[in-house]
Write an enzyme that holds these catalytic residues in place. Structure first.
Site, short mmCIF file in Angstrom:
data_model
loop_
_atom_site.label_atom_id
_atom_site.label_comp_id
_atom_site.label_asym_id
_atom_site.label_seq_id
_atom_site.Cartn_x
_atom_site.Cartn_y
_atom_site.Cartn_z
CB THR A 81 30.98 41.58 41.27
OG1 THR A 81 29.74 41.03 41.67
CG2 THR A 81 31.02 43.03 41.69
CE LYS B 231 26.78 42.80 40.49
NZ LYS B 231 27.64 42.16 39.52
N GLY C 80 30.91 50.50 46.49
CA GLY C 80 30.68 49.42 45.54
C GLY C 80 31.08 48.13 46.21
CB SER D 106 34.73 38.12 38.34
OG SER D 106 33.96 37.45 39.30
CB ALA E 59 32.48 44.13 29.83
CB CYS F 284 36.02 39.40 33.02
SG CYS F 284 35.36 38.50 34.42
CB THR G 50 32.80 41.77 33.70
OG1 THR G 50 33.59 41.30 34.81
CG2 THR G 50 32.65 43.28 33.82
#
Length: 184
Positions: free
Chosen positions: A12, A44, A58, A137, A168, A171, A174
């Site tokens: 997340t 989320k 969120g 994360s 993204a 990570c 993500t």
């Protein structure tokens, strides 16, 4: 708690960006278990409407735990309409003192379009500096990217989207399947 106590759920990144009277909360859709992507389309970021008020939240962490917290937050907001910070403080107090809630593993970013707050199980209700908060994360990657973009002409939503794209890229927990809500 050791790594063997939980199966290694990750996945997340949530960011909140306040700029020019608007607040955007964006979250990715990836849920991973260890090195396996279990779902890429999780939602989320949610709109809540306790007592007719508009709140965007969120969450990062366990989905069931987050939903339990969101339900409690809605009840707190109905008890103190229009007072997001107070409702969040009451939620954080319950979270710290209730034996059931203490075991919940999640964090929240919430906004009513005026305030942007991070709520944690450690009893924290934080108003972030610079109007930017990120959790999960890839939270530190998204936070860094958004802080770098904050002084540009980009809107809150554009900053949130670009910061999430950067997170993204870095990570592995993500993805770029975003849920984005803007309020204010």
């Amino acid at each position: 708690m050791s790594d063997t106590d939980f199966p290694g759920w990750h996945g997340t990144t949530i960011i909140g960006v306040a700029k020019d009277g608007k607040v955007t909360i964006a979250g990715d859709g990836q849920v991973s278990m260890g090195q396996t992507v279990m779902k890429g389309t999780a939602r989320k970021v949610r709109r809540l409407t306790p007592g007719g008020a508009e709140i965007v939240a969120g969450f990062a962490g366990s989905t069931a735990d987050a939903f339990a917290l969101l339900e409690r937050l809605e009840a707190k907001l109905e008890a103190v309409p229009g007072q997001l910070a107070r409702a969040c403080v009451e939620l954080a107090k319950d979270w710290r003192t209730d034996k059931y809630l203490q075991k919940l593993e999640a964090m929240l970013i919430v906004t009513d379009g005026k305030e942007l707050l991070v709520v944690t199980g450690a009893g924290d209700v934080l108003e972030p500096e610079y109007g930017i908060a990120a959790i999960g994360s890839g939270g530190n990657y998204a936070l860094s990217a958004a802080r770098a973009l904050a002084d540009t002409d980009m809107s809150a939503e554009d900053i949130a989207r670009r910061a999430m794209a950067i997170a993204a890229e870095i990570c592995v927990y993500t993805n770029t399947n975003l849920t984005v809500e803007t309020i204010g």
